[in-house]
Design a protein around this motif. Structure first.
Motif, mmCIF file in Angstrom:
data_model
loop_
_atom_site.group_PDB
_atom_site.id
_atom_site.type_symbol
_atom_site.label_atom_id
_atom_site.label_comp_id
_atom_site.label_asym_id
_atom_site.label_seq_id
_atom_site.Cartn_x
_atom_site.Cartn_y
_atom_site.Cartn_z
ATOM 1 N N LEU A 46 0.835 -1.190 0.000
ATOM 2 C CA LEU A 46 0.000 0.000 0.000
ATOM 3 C C LEU A 46 0.878 1.251 0.000
ATOM 4 O O LEU A 46 0.657 2.186 -0.777
ATOM 5 C CB LEU A 46 -0.927 0.007 1.216
ATOM 6 C CG LEU A 46 -1.704 1.289 1.463
ATOM 7 C CD1 LEU A 46 -2.730 1.515 0.359
ATOM 8 C CD2 LEU A 46 -2.368 1.250 2.830
ATOM 9 N N ALA A 47 1.897 1.281 0.863
ATOM 10 C CA ALA A 47 2.800 2.431 0.922
ATOM 11 C C ALA A 47 3.528 2.621 -0.407
ATOM 12 O O ALA A 47 3.693 3.750 -0.888
ATOM 13 C CB ALA A 47 3.788 2.263 2.066
ATOM 14 N N VAL A 49 5.507 7.442 3.794
ATOM 15 C CA VAL A 49 4.040 7.461 3.835
ATOM 16 C C VAL A 49 3.611 7.197 5.271
ATOM 17 O O VAL A 49 3.943 6.157 5.834
ATOM 18 C CB VAL A 49 3.438 6.403 2.879
ATOM 19 C CG1 VAL A 49 1.917 6.443 2.943
ATOM 20 C CG2 VAL A 49 3.926 6.615 1.457
ATOM 21 N N ASP A 50 2.895 8.154 5.851
ATOM 22 C CA ASP A 50 2.394 8.006 7.218
ATOM 23 C C ASP A 50 0.985 7.444 7.161
ATOM 24 O O ASP A 50 0.090 8.053 6.564
ATOM 25 C CB ASP A 50 2.386 9.351 7.936
ATOM 26 C CG ASP A 50 3.788 9.901 8.168
ATOM 27 O OD1 ASP A 50 4.764 9.172 7.915
ATOM 28 O OD2 ASP A 50 3.905 11.055 8.604
ATOM 29 N N ILE A 51 0.798 6.282 7.790
ATOM 30 C CA ILE A 51 -0.479 5.587 7.748
ATOM 31 C C ILE A 51 -0.903 5.252 9.177
ATOM 32 O O ILE A 51 -0.106 4.728 9.953
ATOM 33 C CB ILE A 51 -0.368 4.269 6.937
ATOM 34 C CG1 ILE A 51 0.207 4.530 5.538
ATOM 35 C CG2 ILE A 51 -1.717 3.569 6.857
ATOM 36 C CD1 ILE A 51 0.544 3.258 4.765
ATOM 37 N N ILE A 52 -2.145 5.540 9.505
ATOM 38 C CA ILE A 52 -2.722 5.126 10.792
ATOM 39 C C ILE A 52 -3.424 3.793 10.559
ATOM 40 O O ILE A 52 -4.285 3.677 9.679
ATOM 41 C CB ILE A 52 -3.752 6.154 11.303
ATOM 42 C CG1 ILE A 52 -3.078 7.467 11.650
ATOM 43 C CG2 ILE A 52 -4.526 5.597 12.497
ATOM 44 C CD1 ILE A 52 -2.348 7.482 12.972
ATOM 45 N N ILE A 53 -3.049 2.783 11.348
ATOM 46 C CA ILE A 53 -3.634 1.446 11.220
ATOM 47 C C ILE A 53 -4.095 1.020 12.614
ATOM 48 O O ILE A 53 -3.274 0.603 13.437
ATOM 49 C CB ILE A 53 -2.608 0.448 10.636
ATOM 50 C CG1 ILE A 53 -2.079 0.954 9.300
ATOM 51 C CG2 ILE A 53 -3.234 -0.939 10.494
ATOM 52 C CD1 ILE A 53 -0.882 0.195 8.774
ATOM 53 N N PRO A 54 -5.384 1.125 12.898
ATOM 54 C CA PRO A 54 -5.872 0.792 14.244
ATOM 55 C C PRO A 54 -5.668 -0.667 14.648
ATOM 56 O O PRO A 54 -5.448 -0.958 15.811
ATOM 57 C CB PRO A 54 -7.367 1.122 14.183
ATOM 58 C CG PRO A 54 -7.514 2.051 13.029
ATOM 59 C CD PRO A 54 -6.438 1.670 12.059
ATOM 60 N N ASP A 55 -5.748 -1.575 13.685
ATOM 61 C CA ASP A 55 -5.649 -3.009 14.002
ATOM 62 C C ASP A 55 -4.755 -3.666 12.960
ATOM 63 O O ASP A 55 -5.187 -3.922 11.840
ATOM 64 C CB ASP A 55 -7.037 -3.644 13.994
ATOM 65 C CG ASP A 55 -7.019 -5.137 14.300
ATOM 66 O OD1 ASP A 55 -5.926 -5.685 14.604
ATOM 67 O OD2 ASP A 55 -8.093 -5.762 14.224
ATOM 68 N N ALA A 111 -3.875 -6.544 12.628
ATOM 69 C CA ALA A 111 -4.333 -7.881 12.215
ATOM 70 C C ALA A 111 -5.328 -7.801 11.056
ATOM 71 O O ALA A 111 -5.513 -8.779 10.335
ATOM 72 C CB ALA A 111 -4.968 -8.608 13.393
ATOM 73 N N ALA A 112 -5.954 -6.644 10.870
ATOM 74 C CA ALA A 112 -6.921 -6.479 9.776
ATOM 75 C C ALA A 112 -6.163 -6.280 8.467
ATOM 76 O O ALA A 112 -5.191 -5.526 8.419
ATOM 77 C CB ALA A 112 -7.817 -5.272 10.047
ATOM 78 N N PRO A 113 -6.579 -6.927 7.399
ATOM 79 C CA PRO A 113 -5.902 -6.746 6.112
ATOM 80 C C PRO A 113 -6.149 -5.337 5.562
ATOM 81 O O PRO A 113 -7.158 -4.705 5.879
ATOM 82 C CB PRO A 113 -6.552 -7.801 5.214
ATOM 83 C CG PRO A 113 -7.877 -8.072 5.833
ATOM 84 C CD PRO A 113 -7.705 -7.863 7.310
ATOM 85 N N ALA A 114 -5.249 -4.853 4.752
ATOM 86 C CA ALA A 114 -5.382 -3.514 4.169
ATOM 87 C C ALA A 114 -6.637 -3.395 3.321
ATOM 88 O O ALA A 114 -7.167 -2.295 3.142
ATOM 89 C CB ALA A 114 -4.141 -3.177 3.348
ATOM 90 N N SER A 115 -7.135 -4.517 2.813
ATOM 91 C CA SER A 115 -8.330 -4.500 1.968
ATOM 92 C C SER A 115 -9.623 -4.337 2.765
ATOM 93 O O SER A 115 -10.683 -4.082 2.191
ATOM 94 C CB SER A 115 -8.402 -5.787 1.139
ATOM 95 O OG SER A 115 -8.458 -6.910 2.000
ATOM 96 N N ALA A 116 -9.559 -4.460 4.083
ATOM 97 C CA ALA A 116 -10.761 -4.336 4.915
ATOM 98 C C ALA A 116 -11.266 -2.888 4.915
ATOM 99 O O ALA A 116 -10.479 -1.943 4.809
ATOM 100 C CB ALA A 116 -10.469 -4.785 6.345
ATOM 101 N N VAL A 117 -12.563 -2.727 5.061
ATOM 102 C CA VAL A 117 -13.160 -1.393 5.112
ATOM 103 C C VAL A 117 -12.630 -0.655 6.346
ATOM 104 O O VAL A 117 -12.593 -1.212 7.445
ATOM 105 C CB VAL A 117 -14.706 -1.503 5.162
ATOM 106 C CG1 VAL A 117 -15.341 -0.130 5.328
ATOM 107 C CG2 VAL A 117 -15.226 -2.193 3.915
ATOM 108 N N ALA A 142 -9.698 0.004 7.278
ATOM 109 C CA ALA A 142 -8.539 -0.645 7.904
ATOM 110 C C ALA A 142 -7.411 0.336 8.173
ATOM 111 O O ALA A 142 -6.579 0.094 9.048
ATOM 112 C CB ALA A 142 -8.030 -1.784 7.023
ATOM 113 N N TYR A 143 -7.382 1.446 7.454
ATOM 114 C CA TYR A 143 -6.271 2.388 7.589
ATOM 115 C C TYR A 143 -6.711 3.776 7.135
ATOM 116 O O TYR A 143 -7.758 3.952 6.514
ATOM 117 C CB TYR A 143 -5.070 1.932 6.758
ATOM 118 C CG TYR A 143 -5.345 1.936 5.271
ATOM 119 C CD1 TYR A 143 -5.106 3.070 4.513
ATOM 120 C CD2 TYR A 143 -5.864 0.813 4.638
ATOM 121 C CE1 TYR A 143 -5.387 3.072 3.158
ATOM 122 C CE2 TYR A 143 -6.132 0.812 3.283
ATOM 123 C CZ TYR A 143 -5.892 1.952 2.545
ATOM 124 O OH TYR A 143 -6.168 1.967 1.212
#
Length: 139
Positions: free
Chosen positions: A68-69, A83-89, A91-97, A99-100
């Protein structure tokens, strides 16, 4: 390893008006002594440039976030980009709604923060950049 004005790998924690205001909002001053185990914040955010610590999480993330980056940088036409990305979980795939969230892209990223993380593996990204830019000269 901590100093001022980015002359050392890590910055000293700032103690200015912003930090004083955040302490005041919690009922503290610079001279206050919190109770044992109590968490007191100096800032509403945490940046390496203001004395925060970096955590290298590279090995804990799946390849889809790394790709993704890369895709973000390519979309922006950047050869070198942070690339600064916030990812709360993680374990969730980047494709999840939801997710980031992408916060920003830095075309002049601060690479030295990756050399001396508070936690995780130190990475000398500068050598990778030099190899990319000068493949015939840097091995």
């Amino acid at each position: 390893m901590r100093g001022e004005n980015h002359r050392t790998p890590l910055e000293k924690i700032q103690l200015g008006a912003s930090e004083e205001l955040v302490l005041h909002q919690q009922g503290y001053t610079f001279d206050s002594v919190p109770d044992q185990g109590e968490t007191v914040y100096l800032r509403d955010n945490s940046n390496v440039s203001t004395g925060g610590d970096s955590f290298d999480m590279t090995d804990e993330f799946s390849e889809d976030y790394k790709q993704l980056a890369v895709q973000v940088a390519q979309t922006l036409g950047a050869t070198i980009c942070g690339v600064d990305i916030i990812i709360p979980d993680i374990a969730a795939p980047a494709s999840a709604v939801d997710a980031y969230g992408i916060i920003e892209a830095n075309f002049n990223p601060m690479m030295h923060m990756h050399c001396y993380p508070y936690r995780g593996k130190g990475r000398r990204l500068t050598m990778d950049i030099l190899r990319l830019l000068y493949p015939d000269f840097v091995k």
